[in-house]
Structures are given as C-alpha cells and as structure tokens.
Design an enzyme around this catalytic site. Sequence first.
Site, PDB file in Angstrom:
ATOM      1  CG  ASP A   1      -1.011 -26.154   9.135  1.00 44.71           C
ATOM      2  OD1 ASP A   1       0.176 -26.042   9.534  1.00 44.71           O
ATOM      3  OD2 ASP A   1      -1.931 -26.496   9.882  1.00 44.71           O
ATOM      4  CG  HIS A   2       4.525 -23.317   8.815  1.00 43.72           C
ATOM      5  ND1 HIS A   2       3.728 -22.505   9.577  1.00 43.72           N
ATOM      6  CD2 HIS A   2       5.453 -23.817   9.644  1.00 43.72           C
ATOM      7  CE1 HIS A   2       4.160 -22.520  10.814  1.00 43.72           C
ATOM      8  NE2 HIS A   2       5.208 -23.312  10.903  1.00 43.72           N
TER       9      HIS A   2
ATOM     10  CG  HIS B   1       0.509 -25.689  13.400  1.00 43.18           C
ATOM     11  ND1 HIS B   1       0.413 -25.397  12.069  1.00 43.18           N
ATOM     12  CD2 HIS B   1       1.001 -24.568  13.983  1.00 43.18           C
ATOM     13  CE1 HIS B   1       0.829 -24.153  11.861  1.00 43.18           C
ATOM     14  NE2 HIS B   1       1.188 -23.632  13.004  1.00 43.18           N
TER      15      HIS B   1
ATOM     16  NE  ARG C   1      -1.685  -1.596   3.519  1.00 41.93           N
ATOM     17  CZ  ARG C   1      -2.036  -1.646   4.796  1.00 41.93           C
ATOM     18  NH1 ARG C   1      -3.281  -1.494   5.145  1.00 41.93           N
ATOM     19  NH2 ARG C   1      -1.116  -1.827   5.707  1.00 41.93           N
TER      20      ARG C   1
ATOM     21  CD  GLU D   1       5.298 -21.786  20.105  1.00 45.62           C
ATOM     22  OE1 GLU D   1       5.802 -21.152  19.177  1.00 45.62           O
ATOM     23  OE2 GLU D   1       4.200 -21.501  20.612  1.00 45.62           O
TER      24      GLU D   1
HETATM   25  N1  LIG Z   1       4.995 -13.825  10.750  1.00 51.20           N
HETATM   26  C1  LIG Z   1       4.878 -15.121  10.938  1.00 51.20           C
HETATM   27  O1  LIG Z   1       5.766 -15.773  11.411  1.00 51.20           O
HETATM   28  C2  LIG Z   1       3.590 -15.829  10.546  1.00 51.20           C
HETATM   29  C3  LIG Z   1       3.483 -17.198  10.797  1.00 51.20           C
HETATM   30  C4  LIG Z   1       2.321 -17.857  10.399  1.00 51.20           C
HETATM   31  C5  LIG Z   1       1.305 -17.151   9.790  1.00 51.20           C
HETATM   32  N2  LIG Z   1       1.415 -15.810   9.586  1.00 51.20           N
HETATM   33  C6  LIG Z   1       0.312 -15.111   8.927  1.00 51.20           C
HETATM   34  O2  LIG Z   1       0.820 -14.536   7.744  1.00 51.20           O
HETATM   35  C7  LIG Z   1       0.194 -13.290   7.493  1.00 51.20           C
HETATM   36  C8  LIG Z   1       1.261 -12.226   7.414  1.00 51.20           C
HETATM   37  O3  LIG Z   1       2.003 -12.204   8.595  1.00 51.20           O
HETATM   38  P1  LIG Z   1       3.021 -11.038   8.953  1.00 51.20           P
HETATM   39  O4  LIG Z   1       3.606 -11.363  10.265  1.00 51.20           O
HETATM   40  O5  LIG Z   1       3.911 -10.804   7.818  1.00 51.20           O
HETATM   41  O6  LIG Z   1       2.003  -9.823   9.125  1.00 51.20           O
HETATM   42  P2  LIG Z   1       2.355  -8.288   9.317  1.00 51.20           P
HETATM   43  O7  LIG Z   1       3.795  -8.068   9.305  1.00 51.20           O
HETATM   44  O8  LIG Z   1       1.554  -7.813  10.485  1.00 51.20           O
HETATM   45  O9  LIG Z   1       1.637  -7.661   8.059  1.00 51.20           O
HETATM   46  C9  LIG Z   1       2.017  -7.952   6.742  1.00 51.20           C
HETATM   47  C10 LIG Z   1       1.684  -6.814   5.804  1.00 51.20           C
HETATM   48  O10 LIG Z   1       0.321  -6.789   5.499  1.00 51.20           O
HETATM   49  C11 LIG Z   1      -0.005  -5.488   5.018  1.00 51.20           C
HETATM   50  N3  LIG Z   1      -1.286  -5.119   5.607  1.00 51.20           N
HETATM   51  C12 LIG Z   1      -1.554  -4.763   6.886  1.00 51.20           C
HETATM   52  N4  LIG Z   1      -2.873  -4.559   7.050  1.00 51.20           N
HETATM   53  C13 LIG Z   1      -3.449  -4.790   5.854  1.00 51.20           C
HETATM   54  C14 LIG Z   1      -4.782  -4.743   5.375  1.00 51.20           C
HETATM   55  N5  LIG Z   1      -5.795  -4.423   6.175  1.00 51.20           N
HETATM   56  N6  LIG Z   1      -4.990  -5.044   4.093  1.00 51.20           N
HETATM   57  C15 LIG Z   1      -3.981  -5.376   3.267  1.00 51.20           C
HETATM   58  N7  LIG Z   1      -2.716  -5.438   3.663  1.00 51.20           N
HETATM   59  C16 LIG Z   1      -2.447  -5.143   4.933  1.00 51.20           C
HETATM   60  C17 LIG Z   1       1.114  -4.598   5.409  1.00 51.20           C
HETATM   61  O11 LIG Z   1       1.893  -4.354   4.257  1.00 51.20           O
HETATM   62  P3  LIG Z   1       1.798  -3.025   3.368  1.00 51.20           P
HETATM   63  O12 LIG Z   1       1.575  -1.923   4.309  1.00 51.20           O
HETATM   64  O13 LIG Z   1       3.099  -3.035   2.704  1.00 51.20           O
HETATM   65  O14 LIG Z   1       0.673  -3.258   2.446  1.00 51.20           O
HETATM   66  C18 LIG Z   1       1.955  -5.443   6.319  1.00 51.20           C
HETATM   67  O15 LIG Z   1       3.308  -5.197   6.246  1.00 51.20           O
HETATM   68  C19 LIG Z   1      -0.780 -13.093   8.626  1.00 51.20           C
HETATM   69  O16 LIG Z   1      -2.039 -13.580   8.223  1.00 51.20           O
HETATM   70  C20 LIG Z   1      -0.239 -13.977   9.733  1.00 51.20           C
HETATM   71  O17 LIG Z   1      -1.236 -14.413  10.594  1.00 51.20           O
HETATM   72  C21 LIG Z   1       2.553 -15.161   9.961  1.00 51.20           C
END
Ligand SMILES: NC(=O)c1ccc[n+]([C@@H]2O[C@H](COP(=O)([O-])OP(=O)(O)OC[C@H]3O[C@@H](n4cnc5c(N)ncnc54)[C@H](OP(=O)(O)O)[C@@H]3O)[C@@H](O)[C@H]2O)c1
Lengths: 529, 354
Positions: A206-207, A269, A69, A245
């Site tokens: 689901d990794h 998981h 965005r 964990e």
């Molecule tokens: N991090 C992990 O280890 C992990 C593990 C398992 C699952 N997940 C899942 O993977 C997804 C991403 O995780 P993350 O940790 O990378 O999340 P994050 O860092 O909180 O957010 C990822 C990106 O999403 C964009 N974003 C935020 N709100 C938004 C909205 N309302 N609509 C569209 N884009 C939006 C933002 O990017 P921009 O501002 O650049 O658009 C933000 O940098 C989540 O669903 C999380 O539950 C994450």
Amino acid sequence: MELGTRAPAQAQANPLREGLRLERTPAPCALVIFGASGDLTRRKLVPALYALSVQGLLPAGFTVVGAARSEGTDEGFRASLRQAVERHGRLPVTDLQWASFAEGVRYARVDLDDPEGLAPLRTVLEEVDLERGTAGNRVYYLSIPPSGIANVARRLGEAGMTTPPAQSGFVRLIVEKPFGRDLTTSRALDEDLHRHFDESQIYRIDHYLGKETVQNLHGFRFANGIFEPVWSRQYIDHVQITVAESIGVEGRGGYYEESGALRDIVQNHIMQLVALVGMEAPADFSPETVRDEKVKLLRAIRPIHPDDALDTTVRGQYGAGWIDGEQVPGYREEPGVSDASLRETFVALKLDIDNWRWAGTPFYLRTGKRLPRRATEVAIQFRRVPHSPFGGQLASPAGAPVAGAIDPNLLVVRIQPDEGITLRFNAKVPGQAMRIRTVNMDFLYGSSFLTESPEAYERLLLDCMLGDATLFAREDEVEEAWRLCTAVLDGWRAHPPSVDELPDYEAGTWGPKAAHDLLARDGRSWRRP
Amino acid sequence: MSAAALETVRSGHVSGLHAVTSALAEMRGSMLRAGGDDTRGMRLSVLTLVVACADRASAEKAGEVVERMASRHPTRAIVLVGDPDGPARIEADLSLSCSATGGQQVCMELVRLEVGGESARHLRSVVGPLLLPDVPAHLWVVGAAPLTQALSPDALELCERIIVDSDAYPDPAATLAAVALVTAAVGPLPAIGDLAWRRIRGWRELAGRVFDTPELRGFVQGIEDVEVRFAGTRPSAQALLFGGWLRSRLDRPGFRLPSITPIPDGGEDEGGELLGVVLNASHRDRRARIEISGDATRRTTAVSVEGAMRTTSATWTVGVERPGIVALVGAELEEQGPDPMYAAALVAAVGEAR
Ligand SMILES: NC(=O)c1ccc[n+]([C@@H]2O[C@H](COP(=O)([O-])OP(=O)(O)OC[C@H]3O[C@@H](n4cnc5c(N)ncnc54)[C@H](OP(=O)(O)O)[C@@H]3O)[C@@H](O)[C@H]2O)c1
C-alpha cells in the site's frame, strides 16, 4: 534513530555497518517484475529502483528481470526502462550510473497459460545466480491486473520457484492493490497465494505506507510525549481524514466502473490511516508488533450493518463542472463509463471506534475525485474550550459554522501534496480590547527537512528486500478493512440510487450535500483542506 | 503600527493555475526554511485575503495596500483581476516577503493573478485551490465592482468575510439596500464588512462619549432631531449608516426616535465623508445642543445645555487621524464573524432611505 524501520537486528549482525545509514543492506537478489511492460513498472517501480541504485542502497549483484508475455530482448528492455526513468524519475540519468544499473537488467518471456511457461524465466534466473551471485534470492513483483495474480502464483509454485534457497535465503512476493474486490474474493486470493507462499513471504503493498509523511504519524505520536496524553476521546472531539483528488478517472473509466472510490481508496489507504492515527503505541517497531496494534484498532471499529449503510455513509458521483479554471466533463461522460453509471466517485463515512481511547469520538472519512484540490490530510479536531470568558458563542446547535465562535484547536497532518503539520490555535489580537483571532502555525516536519524525500516505492522495495514487512499490509489487516467495506457495499447494493439521483455533486465542489449533512447531524462540519 | 522592514525573499512569474499552486508550495518551503535559527521551520498565517479588482490599475494600488499590511497580518493575498471577455489565460506574479522582528518572522505571500476568458466566469475553481486551509478567507471587493459579482453565491460560499465599500458606488442608498438583502439571506456567515461603516467609527465614538458624562446621560433618551453633514451631493453611505446606527440604537422602550436629516455640503468631494453631526435633545426641562465637527486632523465637540436657570457650554477637541485604506482594511481583517451593530444600522438606514 530510525523509526518504523528495521526489525531488531537479526542473525548475522555486521559490526562494521553499525552507525552507518542502513544497518543492513539487502542480500544480493533478483527482482522479477511480472507486468514489465505496464504503466506502474514504467512510472514507479523502475524509477524507484534506479534511484536506489544511484544512492548505493542496492546490494552488489542486484538484478531486475522483466517477465512479460511478449517477445523481447535484454537490450530492448533496457532501452525502454531508460526512457521511463528519464521521464518519470526524480534523479537525473547519467550514462555512467545508468550503465551500472543496466548491467543488472534482464528480460524473460513467459507464457502464463502453459504449465512449463516459466522455464525461460527460470533459465535467466539461474544464469543470474551464477553471473551475479544472487544465490537464489528472489522478489517477485506482481505488477499485473488482479485477475492474473492467482495464476502467476500458481505457476511459480508449480515450477518450484517459491521455496527459499537455503536457511538464510529468501523468496518473497509483492502484491499490488486492489487485493480482492470484497471480503470473499480477498480471502479466496489469500487462499490461492497461501497454497504456494507462506504468509511471511507475502508483501501486500500500500504505497501510502511508504510515504515519509505517513511514517511521520508514528514519529509524531510515539516520539513526542506531549501529544499522546491528549490523543483520546477526552480531548479530541473528532477526527477527519480526507483523501481528495482533483483529477477524474484519467482514461481509466473501465477500471473505475469496476472499483469505485470505496474500493480504490477507502479499503486500503484510508483504513491504513485510520489504523495509524488510532492505534495504541506498539512495544517496539518490529513488523508483527506494529501490525498487531493496527489490527486491534481495526477490530475495534464498530461494524456497519448493511441496513445502516445509508445512515453512516454517503456515496456520490461527480457531474460536469470547473476545476482549476478549466471545464471538465462529468463521470458519466468519461470514456469507458456507462451513461447511466451508478458507480461512486465520492465516499464519506462515519466510523465509531469502540475502545477506551476512542469511544464517542467519531472518525469521519471522505475521498473523492474532481474535488477542488488535491490533498491527503488527517485532521484532529480537539474539543472546544468548556467556557469562553471572552463572550461569543461556543457551539452551534445546527452544525452550521458559528460566527464569532472561538474555533477549537486543530492539528492537521498533511500527507500530500505539501507535507507538514499545522496547529490551529487562538491568539489575542494586539490592541486594547480582548479579541481573539485564529492563527495557523505551520511546521516543517520530518522529511520536509530533507531537500528531497525518497519516493514511497523506493522505501517499500528496499524494505521488502530487507525482509521488513512493517510497512506492508498483513492478511488480517486487509481482511478487517474488507469486512467493514464489504458491509457498506452490501448495503449500497441493496439500496441503489436511482439513475437520475446521480450525479449529485458538481466537479470542483466538496462533494454532495449529503456529505455535509452527515456531519451537520452531529453538530459538526467538514473543514476546508 | 510599526512596520518592520519587509524583505522580498522570492518572486517570479508563472502561467497557468498548476504553476501557481506549485510555486506557492515552493514558497511555503522557502518560508519555512527562511529566517534565523529560532524562526526556521515554522510559519504563521491568519487568513487568505482575496482582493477582487475591476482592472489592472486598481489591482496595482490594492497590491500596495496589501503589502503595507504584511507585518501585522501574516496572510496569503490573492489580488485578482478577471476579464471574462478577454483571451483565455491565467497569469500570476508571485512574491514572498518576510519581516523579522525580535526573533519572530512574519511572512506574506502575494499572488497577483490575472484570469482571462471563460475561466474568469468560474473564479471559484481558480481561487478555491489557492486558499489556505483552516483559516478564514476574506474577500475584499475593491472599488465599485458590481455587487452581483462581489456577493455572488460563489463568493459567499468560499469566503468567511466579504469587505465592500458601500460609498464607492454611485448610488449608496441602493447599495446599502442590496447589502442588506444579502445579509438577511445568508445568515451569520459570511459576514459583511463595510469600509463606509468603519470610517464613521470615530464619529460614533465621539457621539457616544458625550453621553458618558453623568450630566448628559439623561439626554440620550431624548434626542429629537439629528443633522448629519457630509461631503457630496447625495446622501452618502456614511451619512445613511450614521443615521441608521442612531435610530437602531435608540429604538428601544422609553427612548425617543429622532428625525434624521442628511445635509450635503454640496461640494465636489464625492467621498461621502462625514463633516459634522448636530444632535438636539431634551431632558426634563432642559435642552441640549451637541455639535461635533471636524476635518482630517481634529474633531471638536461643542455642547451647550439650556435650562430654566442657566445655560452652560463646553467644548473639547481631539486630534484624529482619518484612517487610511491600510488601517481600514487591516481592521476588517481582524474581525471574526458579523458585527450586529452594523447589521442593525444597515436595516435602519435602508428603512430610512426608502
Ligand atoms: N498504475 C498505477 O498507477 C497503479 C497504482 C496502484 C496500483 N496499481 C496496481 O498495479 C498493478 C499494475 O498496474 P498497471 O497500471 O501497470 O497495470 P497495466 O498497465 O494494466 O498492466 C500491467 C501489465 O500486466 C501484464 N498483464 C496483463 N494481463 C495479465 C494477466 N492476465 N496475467 C499476467 N500479466 C498480465 C501486461 O504485461 P505483459 O503483456 O507485458 O505481460 C501489462 O502490461 C495492478 O494490479 C494495479 O491495480 C497500479
């Protein structure tokens, strides 16, 4: 033979690829990452893509488009990705290899509040189709918070970007966990997605399923004739699945307050592990056959009525304590967490599976944060010998460990961190007397033969591009898991603990006493992973 | 015990607990990859041995003992020195040694761990993650580490067996009393193993063997008094336990309860080793005197029976090998669960000493 992989060869089989590592490579395509600036993109997705590229597993012309965005340039995006790969990747970054990967990296700014807001992305994709031959094939990866998923799907639908280009082309959508917060919201999300995508286009990731060791469960069970006959209530006393964990909420207190251990780990998981351990042998490894068998197993789990939730489940929350020789704060002291929080950081539960294979053989599941060590393990505890000719007691009436008892055989499938398989058996101590001693036999298994096994995300991204959904959760799998977990959540909500009942376990211990009691009631005890 | 040649496969030094766990994981990998074609891909382990040492010097020695047990006990051994008042640190020397005999490979992982600062007051959090899953953990308390530490709730929770040496303490009687208290409180697990008890095993065997002969069997019910000679100046744990053992075994209907006198030899040797046992017993109108005496290499049993008509006597000598620390601790590692004989002897010894 590769297990759990390719669907039986489809349409255009290429005789020149037979016998090669992959029987197919994906068709050239563009992978669009929504949430390109996010944590998951940096830590997992891009390092995985780079590793695939280095291994020559990506199709020629493969392109990553970061959709975000905020304003940005291709160059700036490439630089940030290189940093991410250098930091989080498993393979070293060389200039040559990076250059070839970076050629296929683009950036597009999107405005998700505006119905026309995807226009810049569409323009970039059209350019890419022309320049790199991706032919309209797309994978959209939604690496964004759950609240944004439906909206992005809608925008893609409205912009006409969800229909596959031609007969052989594809448009697919990868959705991250958590998939909803309960049965109602996950169904609503399915409905939202299905408005614009067909179920066959949706890949719920689901990794855990991408881990070599989890896939080994298939290999172990269905490629070895000797285990399957004893894989049932007749020989197995019970099954324990532990996802432990040692870390706390790691600065994601706000997120955790909303989710908790049941939603974060059990619903996805652990339920997947239950399905893999308990399912019947599929007739083949095509995605639908495998997932049909998993769903059958999930449906056989005896529902937990909300009123009984407190009898068959245990929730807990950690207080301050010591881990790895270091002092750590309690959950309520973590940033972003209420000091009267009732959120569970530990869950233990007992499942009964009402089918011929498992009736009477419970599955005990537990997960928690701030436990003494990190370990994901499935333990199959076999029945005790019916009679011990060596003296000594056989069973313990109260569930306490019995001194001098002959330990039952135990088969442990270790998923992380030290993957492998361990069999515990009893052997005679060398010497005159007939004395029995427990011995652990520890095997390398499957992937551990390789020097380095691929990261889960590598496998899953590739499978998605190939159109193989075996290792992704289907709508009905997710729904069945939520059905169970939602009942538990309802029961918990109806009987909240009082504020001063928590925390009920000290960081660095194996959870609250109630978890111990849950098994002790059945004359069993948790193992020490 | 034939000790197959032990070969060090890997070794190294790391700092911090995370480094220790990852080094152990790597060692496991190399253990699984080491060996010939027929042993590759598998490793055996029977337990984790945690060795609690008071200082670096005793840790040094304990480490050597552990290494000598390697071929018979495929274990992970953690030789631990805690220094709560020292600077905060976790340092570890790790080594993996394997010996291959007849197509079988047996490996031992040895971690020499030094923990300083506050962490040393929370050793459960340090040692817990290092334990092998699903096999027992034994704690060997080397030397006279304070019993409150050796038998602390943490240790009791973490370990299936705690091995102490009640003769290593300046006041063995008080030590036995403390051990008895803990044993009574914790129930069957963890089990307590006592090296002092193991040292008198040979003496118990000889005393028991005397009454195996049919002519002497009757006397076992009529043991009247017992002298237990031991090296040192105050009743050693071995002497007390030997007496306690006799009392506990003979405390049954139809048996006499003997009086037991520990007799110090007054020597400087504080080891508390038994030097001799004299049992006086009667059966019907006959009296028997049984004397078992011995040194480091042999033990002699002399029996004389005095009757109305005649006196008979016999002597037999057996060669013995006083078990060294490797054999003593090694034998403990093969035990599973508590030894009810020890528990009973302990209770009787403590009652006696009061
Ligand atoms: N991090 C992990 O280890 C992990 C593990 C398992 C699952 N997940 C899942 O993977 C997804 C991403 O995780 P993350 O940790 O990378 O999340 P994050 O860092 O909180 O957010 C990822 C990106 O999403 C964009 N974003 C935020 N709100 C938004 C909205 N309302 N609509 C569209 N884009 C939006 C933002 O990017 P921009 O501002 O650049 O658009 C933000 O940098 C989540 O669903 C999380 O539950 C994450």
